[in-house]
Design an enzyme around this catalytic site. Structure first.
Site, PDB file in Angstrom:
ATOM      1  N   TRP A 187       0.817  -1.214   0.000  1.00 13.70           N
ATOM      2  CA  TRP A 187       0.000   0.000   0.000  1.00 13.70           C
ATOM      3  C   TRP A 187       0.847   1.259   0.000  1.00 13.70           C
ATOM      4  CZ3 TRP A 187      -4.284  -0.393  -2.191  1.00 13.70           C
ATOM      5  CH2 TRP A 187      -5.091  -1.518  -2.025  1.00 13.70           C
TER       6      TRP A 187
ATOM      7  N   ASP B  81      -1.668   6.551   6.141  1.00 16.30           N
ATOM      8  CA  ASP B  81      -2.776   5.760   5.602  1.00 16.30           C
ATOM      9  C   ASP B  81      -3.073   4.706   6.666  1.00 16.30           C
ATOM     10  OD1 ASP B  81      -4.461   3.950   4.418  1.00 16.30           O
ATOM     11  OD2 ASP B  81      -3.228   3.584   2.637  1.00 16.30           O
TER      12      ASP B  81
ATOM     13  N   LYS C 169     -12.779  -1.337   5.977  1.00 17.28           N
ATOM     14  CA  LYS C 169     -12.066  -2.312   6.798  1.00 17.28           C
ATOM     15  C   LYS C 169     -12.655  -2.331   8.206  1.00 17.28           C
ATOM     16  CE  LYS C 169      -9.434  -2.565   3.137  1.00 17.28           C
ATOM     17  NZ  LYS C 169      -8.384  -1.658   2.814  1.00 17.28           N
TER      18      LYS C 169
HETATM   19  C1  LIG Z   1      -7.793  -1.263   1.431  1.00 19.57           C
HETATM   20  C2  LIG Z   1      -6.656  -0.307   1.499  1.00 19.57           C
HETATM   21  C3  LIG Z   1      -6.457   0.668   0.520  1.00 19.57           C
HETATM   22  C4  LIG Z   1      -7.349   0.790  -0.711  1.00 19.57           C
HETATM   23  O1  LIG Z   1      -8.548   1.353  -0.400  1.00 19.57           O
HETATM   24  P1  LIG Z   1      -9.591   1.735  -1.567  1.00 19.57           P
HETATM   25  O2  LIG Z   1     -10.835   1.965  -0.823  1.00 19.57           O
HETATM   26  O3  LIG Z   1      -9.661   0.566  -2.508  1.00 19.57           O
HETATM   27  O4  LIG Z   1      -9.092   2.945  -2.222  1.00 19.57           O
HETATM   28  C5  LIG Z   1      -5.398   1.540   0.671  1.00 19.57           C
HETATM   29  N1  LIG Z   1      -4.586   1.471   1.728  1.00 19.57           N
HETATM   30  C6  LIG Z   1      -4.739   0.538   2.693  1.00 19.57           C
HETATM   31  C7  LIG Z   1      -3.812   0.500   3.848  1.00 19.57           C
HETATM   32  C8  LIG Z   1      -5.780  -0.376   2.610  1.00 19.57           C
HETATM   33  O5  LIG Z   1      -5.946  -1.303   3.568  1.00 19.57           O
END
Ligand SMILES: *Cc1c(COP(=O)(O)O)cnc(C)c1O
Length: 368
Positions: free
Chosen positions: A101, A175, A199
């Site tokens: 990520w 993030d 999540k």
């Molecule tokens: C799931 C996830 C993403 C992607 O999220 P989207 O909703 O598909 O844009 C980005 N970063 C992390 C850490 C994630 O777990």
């Protein structure tokens, strides 16, 4: 009906109580005669829902008055572009690579600013966390970006870096998609935190952005209005029509978090204690099993996403189909890593992790 335990990495399981409440309010929210999906986002009903959700999130995460909470769209992947558009001022930004990520974030940022890699664990196949003291941070970095929980590789920062102590004034951008509201956040160290909702917060379609006020108002001229933090903030996250139903469901999840109890602990503290216990149960078993392996270094093992491997990939299909029969869903690992992955977000009870461990013991005894 008892539902199976769902270990999906995302979109992920929601607390059953929340789904039941949403179902009971589907046709008529609080006597309004309307479902939440059918309300004007500017009406008094939805305004109340939206304000309550924001206030509850601010309380749960102890977000200080210095930081604004924005309800946006596009997911964390859109933020990979939105962050440099809002923060880079066309200069240079630093990125730390700890897994897929953060790698993706750095790649996208290249389109909007100069990107400097301050540290990477690629040589360790994303199973370690580079020592904060070893990071090579640029003198003129507009910000330093990290992924504080790598959902695919299972690497979590259990303490956020203190950039000021590392000698830089640059704000930290995290993030935190896959561990937001699983533990407290030290806001004194954070300029921007962003997270897709699917999540640990609610359905896909909503992105939370928590941003320090002095970082708002510096967007590049090319920034779409709907993605300019200043415009979003000035309009109370309603410059465009927000994802009203995910926002409402996120609010129900925040209320669920506030209701949680674990001994003397309440709310997020109770959730965190439960998450610690769940992760310990799982890692202790895997490490002692002599059968399953998790390759992540002990100081950065994720409490939320746990990749693990069987002794041979030839056993994977049998493991997954037996798991499904035992009521344990979505355990297949990400294709880039292989093996299995158990995502045990807030909505996963300790009993679900216990059921998984019990199944794994039986499977290992049969195939070991
Ligand atoms: C799931 C996830 C993403 C992607 O999220 P989207 O909703 O598909 O844009 C980005 N970063 C992390 C850490 C994630 O777990």
């Amino acid at each position: 009906m008892t539902r199976p335990f769902n270990f999906s990495a995302g979109p992920a399981a929601l607390p059953e109580e929340v789904l039941q409440q949403a179902a009971s309010e589907m046709l008529d929210w609080h006597g309004s005669g309307m479902g939440v999906m059918e309300m004007s986002h500017r009406g008094k009903e939805f305004t109340a829902i939206a304000h309550q959700a924001e206030a509850d999130l601010r309380a749960i995460l102890a977000v200080p008055a210095t930081h604004k909470i924005l309800f946006m769209q596009g997911g964390a992947i859109a933020e990979n572009a939105i962050v440099p558009m809002n923060l880079s001022r066309g200069g240079r930004a630093d990125y730390v690579i700890t897994g897929s990520w953060s790698q993706k974030s750095a790649k996208e940022a290249h389109k909007y600013c100069e990107v400097h890699l301050a540290a990477s664990n690629a040589a360790d196949h994303h199973t370690t966390l580079p020592d904060y003291g070893s990071w090579q941070i640029s003198d003129n970095a507009a910000y330093v970006h990290v992924c504080s929980n790598e959902t695919i590789h299972g690497v979590e920062m259990h303490e956020l870096p203190d950039l000021a102590a590392l000698g830089t004034q640059a704000p930290l951008v995290i993030d935190c998609s896959s561990h937001i509201v699983s533990r407290p956040i030290d806001w004194s160290r954070v300029g921007v935190a962003y997270a897709g909702a699917q999540k640990n917060i609610g359905p896909a379609g909503l992105t939370l952005v928590i941003v320090r006020e002095d970082l708002i108002g510096h967007a590049l001229a090319i920034t779409p209005s709907a993605f300019d933090y200043q415009i979003v903030a000035d309009n109370g996250s309603m410059y465009n029509t927000p994802p009203t139903y995910p926002w409402y469901l996120a609010g129900l999840v925040f209320q669920w978090i506030q209701r949680q109890r674990e001994g003397e602990l309440t709310g997020l503290a109770a959730i965190e204690a439960r998450n610690v216990a769940k992760a310990k149960l799982f890692y202790d078993y895997v490490d002692a099993s002599g059968f399953y392996v998790n390759k992540v270094a002990g100081n950065c093992r994720s409490r939320m996403n746990i990749p693990f491997f069987l002794p041979s990939d030839d056993l994977n299909d049998a493991f997954l189909s037996g798991a499904k029969d035992a009521g344990l869903l979505q355990l297949k690992g990400h294709k880039s890593v292989g093996g299995m992955r158990a995502s045990i977000y807030n909505a996963m009870p300790l009993a679900g992790v216990q059921a998984l461990v019990d199944y794994m013991k039986t499977f290992a005894a049969r195939h070991g």
